[in-house]
Design a protein around this motif. Structure first.
Motif, PDB file in Angstrom:
ATOM      1  N   VAL A  27       0.861  -1.179   0.000  1.00 58.41           N
ATOM      2  CA  VAL A  27       0.000   0.000   0.000  1.00 58.41           C
ATOM      3  C   VAL A  27       0.902   1.236   0.000  1.00 58.41           C
ATOM      4  O   VAL A  27       2.016   1.206   0.504  1.00 58.41           O
ATOM      5  CB  VAL A  27      -0.965   0.049   1.209  1.00 58.41           C
ATOM      6  N   ARG A  28       0.397   2.300  -0.589  1.00 57.47           N
ATOM      7  CA  ARG A  28       1.163   3.538  -0.675  1.00 57.47           C
ATOM      8  C   ARG A  28       0.187   4.667  -0.949  1.00 57.47           C
ATOM      9  O   ARG A  28      -0.889   4.454  -1.491  1.00 57.47           O
ATOM     10  CB  ARG A  28       2.196   3.422  -1.804  1.00 57.47           C
ATOM     11  N   THR A  29       0.576   5.864  -0.594  1.00 57.57           N
ATOM     12  CA  THR A  29      -0.250   7.042  -0.774  1.00 57.57           C
ATOM     13  C   THR A  29       0.497   8.069  -1.605  1.00 57.57           C
ATOM     14  O   THR A  29       1.714   8.189  -1.506  1.00 57.57           O
ATOM     15  CB  THR A  29      -0.608   7.646   0.603  1.00 57.57           C
ATOM     16  N   ALA A  30      -0.253   8.804  -2.419  1.00 55.64           N
ATOM     17  CA  ALA A  30       0.299   9.942  -3.160  1.00 55.64           C
ATOM     18  C   ALA A  30      -0.493  11.181  -2.770  1.00 55.64           C
ATOM     19  O   ALA A  30      -1.713  11.139  -2.652  1.00 55.64           O
ATOM     20  CB  ALA A  30       0.190   9.711  -4.664  1.00 55.64           C
ATOM     21  N   TYR A  31       0.235  12.258  -2.564  1.00 54.86           N
ATOM     22  CA  TYR A  31      -0.412  13.552  -2.338  1.00 54.86           C
ATOM     23  C   TYR A  31      -0.018  14.446  -3.498  1.00 54.86           C
ATOM     24  O   TYR A  31       1.172  14.635  -3.780  1.00 54.86           O
ATOM     25  CB  TYR A  31       0.035  14.185  -1.016  1.00 54.86           C
ATOM     26  N   ILE A  32      -1.014  14.973  -4.202  1.00 55.53           N
ATOM     27  CA  ILE A  32      -0.769  15.824  -5.366  1.00 55.53           C
ATOM     28  C   ILE A  32      -1.325  17.208  -5.084  1.00 55.53           C
ATOM     29  O   ILE A  32      -2.480  17.370  -4.710  1.00 55.53           O
ATOM     30  CB  ILE A  32      -1.421  15.240  -6.634  1.00 55.53           C
ATOM     31  N   ASN A  33      -0.461  18.205  -5.268  1.00 53.42           N
ATOM     32  CA  ASN A  33      -0.842  19.598  -5.077  1.00 53.42           C
ATOM     33  C   ASN A  33      -0.225  20.390  -6.222  1.00 53.42           C
ATOM     34  O   ASN A  33       1.000  20.514  -6.292  1.00 53.42           O
ATOM     35  CB  ASN A  33      -0.344  20.109  -3.725  1.00 53.42           C
ATOM     36  N   TYR A  57       7.482  -1.816  -6.080  1.00 51.79           N
ATOM     37  CA  TYR A  57       7.877  -1.322  -7.412  1.00 51.79           C
ATOM     38  C   TYR A  57       6.677  -1.308  -8.362  1.00 51.79           C
ATOM     39  O   TYR A  57       6.422  -0.313  -9.032  1.00 51.79           O
ATOM     40  CB  TYR A  57       9.003  -2.195  -7.982  1.00 51.79           C
ATOM     41  N   ILE A  58       5.928  -2.397  -8.381  1.00 55.53           N
ATOM     42  CA  ILE A  58       4.751  -2.496  -9.265  1.00 55.53           C
ATOM     43  C   ILE A  58       3.735  -1.410  -8.899  1.00 55.53           C
ATOM     44  O   ILE A  58       3.209  -0.714  -9.767  1.00 55.53           O
ATOM     45  CB  ILE A  58       4.125  -3.906  -9.174  1.00 55.53           C
ATOM     46  N   LEU A  59       3.464  -1.261  -7.605  1.00 51.49           N
ATOM     47  CA  LEU A  59       2.507  -0.259  -7.149  1.00 51.49           C
ATOM     48  C   LEU A  59       3.015   1.159  -7.429  1.00 51.49           C
ATOM     49  O   LEU A  59       2.266   2.014  -7.909  1.00 51.49           O
ATOM     50  CB  LEU A  59       2.229  -0.442  -5.659  1.00 51.49           C
ATOM     51  N   SER A  60       4.285   1.406  -7.176  1.00 55.98           N
ATOM     52  CA  SER A  60       4.856   2.736  -7.396  1.00 55.98           C
ATOM     53  C   SER A  60       4.861   3.109  -8.876  1.00 55.98           C
ATOM     54  O   SER A  60       4.701   4.286  -9.223  1.00 55.98           O
ATOM     55  CB  SER A  60       6.272   2.806  -6.825  1.00 55.98           C
ATOM     56  N   ALA A  61       5.023   2.133  -9.754  1.00 52.52           N
ATOM     57  CA  ALA A  61       4.957   2.396 -11.195  1.00 52.52           C
ATOM     58  C   ALA A  61       3.559   2.889 -11.572  1.00 52.52           C
ATOM     59  O   ALA A  61       3.405   3.855 -12.332  1.00 52.52           O
ATOM     60  CB  ALA A  61       5.318   1.141 -11.985  1.00 52.52           C
ATOM     61  N   LYS A  62       2.532   2.249 -11.029  1.00 54.59           N
ATOM     62  CA  LYS A  62       1.145   2.653 -11.288  1.00 54.59           C
ATOM     63  C   LYS A  62       0.870   4.045 -10.728  1.00 54.59           C
ATOM     64  O   LYS A  62       0.253   4.889 -11.378  1.00 54.59           O
ATOM     65  CB  LYS A  62       0.182   1.622 -10.671  1.00 54.59           C
ATOM     66  N   ILE A  63       1.344   4.298  -9.512  1.00 51.58           N
ATOM     67  CA  ILE A  63       1.130   5.601  -8.882  1.00 51.58           C
ATOM     68  C   ILE A  63       1.834   6.696  -9.684  1.00 51.58           C
ATOM     69  O   ILE A  63       1.264   7.768  -9.908  1.00 51.58           O
ATOM     70  CB  ILE A  63       1.610   5.599  -7.421  1.00 51.58           C
ATOM     71  N   THR A  64       3.067   6.435 -10.094  1.00 55.48           N
ATOM     72  CA  THR A  64       3.817   7.414 -10.889  1.00 55.48           C
ATOM     73  C   THR A  64       3.065   7.754 -12.170  1.00 55.48           C
ATOM     74  O   THR A  64       2.917   8.922 -12.528  1.00 55.48           O
ATOM     75  CB  THR A  64       5.224   6.874 -11.214  1.00 55.48           C
TER      76      THR A  64
END
Length: 112
Positions: A27-33, A57-64
């Motif tokens: 699990v991971r979170t992104a904050y976009i401002n 890595y797989i999750l971070s690729a999707k988030i990116t």
């Protein structure tokens, strides 16, 4: 966990989960401002809680990918256990995602 739940539904906060066979793997979170995004609040923390970096890595690729689609021109994250010689798997995977080191930081804590 209450503070984490308080982020759900708030502007700019995006939460992601990777499941495999019904089991949560990352699990991971992104904050976009505006044009900036921050990636964090990850679990299990790669390099500390697990040595399996692939799910993150797989999750971070999707988030990116999502952050770029949402207009983020700069995406910031940290390696939880930094190495001056950059010899951990974390450096390999973030480099593979196209991230480069912007600056080195020092962490401080009270003397015990």
């Amino acid at each position: 966990t209450q503070w984490l739940l308080a982020l759900c539904g708030r502007d700019g906060w995006h939460h992601y989960m990777l499941k495999e066979d019904g089991v949560i793997k990352a699990v991971r979170t992104a904050y976009i401002n505006g044009g900036t995004a921050w990636l964090g609040i990850d679990a299990p923390v790669p390099g500390i809680m697990t040595q399996d970096f692939e799910p993150d890595y797989i999750l971070s690729a999707k988030i990116t990918e999502d952050c770029l689609k949402k207009g983020a021109g700069m995406i910031v994250t940290v390696i939880e256990k930094p190495s001056m010689v950059q010899d951990s798997k974390a450096y390999y995977y973030w480099d593979k995602l196209g991230f480069k080191i912007a600056y080195y930081r020092k962490n401080y804590c009270p003397k015990k």
